[in-house]
Motif scaffolding. Structure first.
Motif, PDB file in Angstrom:
ATOM      1  N   SER A  98       0.834  -1.209   0.000  1.00 11.36           N
ATOM      2  CA  SER A  98       0.000   0.000   0.000  1.00 11.36           C
ATOM      3  C   SER A  98       0.872   1.264   0.000  1.00 11.36           C
ATOM      4  O   SER A  98       0.598   2.215  -0.735  1.00 11.36           O
ATOM      5  N   TYR A  99       1.936   1.246   0.816  1.00  8.16           N
ATOM      6  CA  TYR A  99       2.858   2.396   0.854  1.00  8.16           C
ATOM      7  C   TYR A  99       3.532   2.601  -0.501  1.00  8.16           C
ATOM      8  O   TYR A  99       3.762   3.742  -0.921  1.00  8.16           O
ATOM      9  N   ILE A 100       3.861   1.501  -1.173  1.00  4.88           N
ATOM     10  CA  ILE A 100       4.532   1.600  -2.474  1.00  4.88           C
ATOM     11  C   ILE A 100       3.560   2.099  -3.549  1.00  4.88           C
ATOM     12  O   ILE A 100       3.878   3.006  -4.334  1.00  4.88           O
ATOM     13  N   ILE A 101       2.370   1.511  -3.585  1.00  7.52           N
ATOM     14  CA  ILE A 101       1.374   1.872  -4.608  1.00  7.52           C
ATOM     15  C   ILE A 101       0.921   3.318  -4.469  1.00  7.52           C
ATOM     16  O   ILE A 101       0.752   4.033  -5.462  1.00  7.52           O
ATOM     17  N   TYR A 102       0.747   3.742  -3.212  1.00  6.28           N
ATOM     18  CA  TYR A 102       0.259   5.103  -2.970  1.00  6.28           C
ATOM     19  C   TYR A 102       1.395   6.077  -2.620  1.00  6.28           C
ATOM     20  O   TYR A 102       1.188   7.060  -1.917  1.00  6.28           O
ATOM     21  N   PHE A 103       2.576   5.781  -3.137  1.00  5.11           N
ATOM     22  CA  PHE A 103       3.736   6.660  -2.964  1.00  5.11           C
ATOM     23  C   PHE A 103       3.380   8.064  -3.456  1.00  5.11           C
ATOM     24  O   PHE A 103       2.814   8.226  -4.551  1.00  5.11           O
TER      25      PHE A 103
END
Length: 321
Positions: free
Chosen positions: A36-41
Motif C-alpha cells: 500500500s505504501y509503495i502503490i500510494y507513494f
C-alpha cells in the motif's frame, strides 16, 4: 567440474540467505501495508528521486573518469550501469566490479591498470561514504556508539591502505618479494603491473582528494534520495540519521552474502529505521522502492551490455569477412 560445482553451491547458499532473511522479516511485517505504501507513494516526490539517482550516476561516472582519463566519459557511465546489471544477476558488487575490468579492456586499457583503478575507486568510495556516516553521527544525538567506533576504525584502515603502499620503502620490499616468485607463477608479473598502476594513482594526491570529494557528493545525493523516498512513503527522518545508516548499508551490501543485496538491504533498513521508531512496514517499503530503482537501473545496464556484445560480434564478423 569441481569449480562449477563450487560456484553453484555458493550461488544457492546466497539465495538461501536472501530467502531466510526475507522470511524472518515477513513474519513481523504486514505485506499488504508495505504494498500500500509503495502503490500510494506520494507522486510529487517521484521526479525528485529520479533526478537524484540520475545525478548520482553522472557524478559516479566523473569519479571514475579522474582515474581512467583515456576512456570516454559516456563509456565509463555505461560501464557503471553494466556493473549494476551484473551485481543484480550474479553474486553482488564483486561481480559488477569484475565486469567493469573486463569491459574496460575493450577500450585499450590493460587489465592491470583497470584493476588498480577499480580498487582505488572503490577504496576512495568507501572513505567517502564512511566519512559522511561519521559526520552524520556527530550531528545526531541518537545513534549507536559501537557503530561509530567501527566506522572510525574502518576509515583509519582504508586511509592507511592508501598511505602504506605509497611508501617507497614498503613498495620496494613488496616488489622485491614478488620478483623472487616471478618465474614460478604466471600471476606474479600481472600483480607487479597492478601494483605499479596502484602507486601511479595513489601518488597523485590531488586526484585522490578530488575522487574522495566526488564520492562524498555521490553518497550525499544517495542519502537525499532516501530522504525523499521516506517522505513519499509517509514518514520523515533526518539527513544526518540517513548518512550513518547509508554508510552501514554500503558496507553490508559489499559483502557477497546475498543475491543483489536482497534480505541484507531490507534487514538493515528495518533494523536501523526501527531504531528511530519507524514501523517495519514503512522501512520495508523504502527498501523495496530502492531495490526497484536499482533493478530498473540494472535492466538499463543489461540492455547496454547486450549492445556492446552485439557490436563486438559485428566487428569480429566484418574482420573475418
Amino acid at each position: 567440474m569441481k569449480k562449477n560445482m563450487s560456484k553453484n553451491v555458493k550461488f544457492l547458499l546466497k539465495i538461501s540467505i536472501s530467502l531466510l532473511l526475507i522470511g524472518v522479516l515477513l513474519k513481523n511485517i504486514n505485506i499488504k501495508d508495505v504494498m500500500s505504501y509503495i502503490i500510494y507513494f506520494d507522486k510529487k516526490y517521484i521526479l525528485v528521486v529520479i533526478i537524484s539517482y540520475t545525478l548520482s550516476l553522472i557524478v559516479n561516472g566523473f569519479k571514475w573518469k579522474i582515474l581512467m582519463k583515456e576512456v570516454p566519459f559516456r563509456h565509463l557511465l555505461n560501464l557503471n550501469l553494466i556493473a549494476q546489471f551484473y551485481s543484480l544477476i550474479l553474486v553482488g558488487q564483486v561481480s559488477g566490479e569484475t565486469a567493469k575490468v573486463l569491459f574496460t579492456k575493450k577500450f585499450g586499457c590493460s587489465i592491470e591498470k583497470t584493476i588498480a583503478s577499480v580498487c582505488v575507486d572503490k577504496i576512495t568510495g568507501f572513505i567517502s561514504v564512511i566519512t559522511i556516516g561519521i559526520i552524520g553521527m556527530f550531528f545526531t544525538n541518537n545513534h549507536i556508539e559501537s557503530i561509530k567506533i567501527a566506522l572510525i576504525t574502518i576509515l583509519i584502515v582504508l586511509l592507511l591502505s592508501l598511505i602504506i603502499l605509497k611508501n617507497s620503502y614498503i613498495y620496494d620490499k613488496i616488489n622485491k618479494c614478488l620478483i623472487r616468485f616471478e618465474t614460478k607463477s604466471k600471476i606474479v608479473k600481472p600483480l607487479r603491473k597492478t601494483l605499479d598502476s596502484w602507486i601511479m594513482y595513489v601518488e597523485d594526491t590531488k586526484n585522490i582528494y578530488f575522487s574522495i570529494f566526488l564520492g562524498i557528493v555521490f553518497h550525499l545525493i544517495g542519502v537525499t534520495s532516501y530522504y525523499f523516498i521516506s517522505l513519499g512513503v509517509g514518514f520523515k527522518l533526518g539527513i544526518a540519521e540517513y548518512c550513518w545508516i547509508h554508510a552501514v548499508l554500503s558496507i553490508a551490501l559489499f559483502l557477497p552474502i546475498s543475491i543483489a543485496g536482497v534480505g541484507v538491504r531490507d534487514l538493515t533498513f528495518v533494523g536501523f529505521l526501527g531504531y528511530y521508531g519507524v514501523t517495519s512496514s514503512n522501512a520495508m517499503a523504502v527498501s523495496m522502492i530502492i531495490f526497484i530503482i536499482n533493478f530498473v537501473v540494472g535492466i538499463i545496464g543489461g540492455i547496454i551490455n547486450m549492445y556492446y556484445l552485439v557490436k563486438d560480434k559485428n566487428i569480429k564478423t566484418k574482420l573475418s569477412d
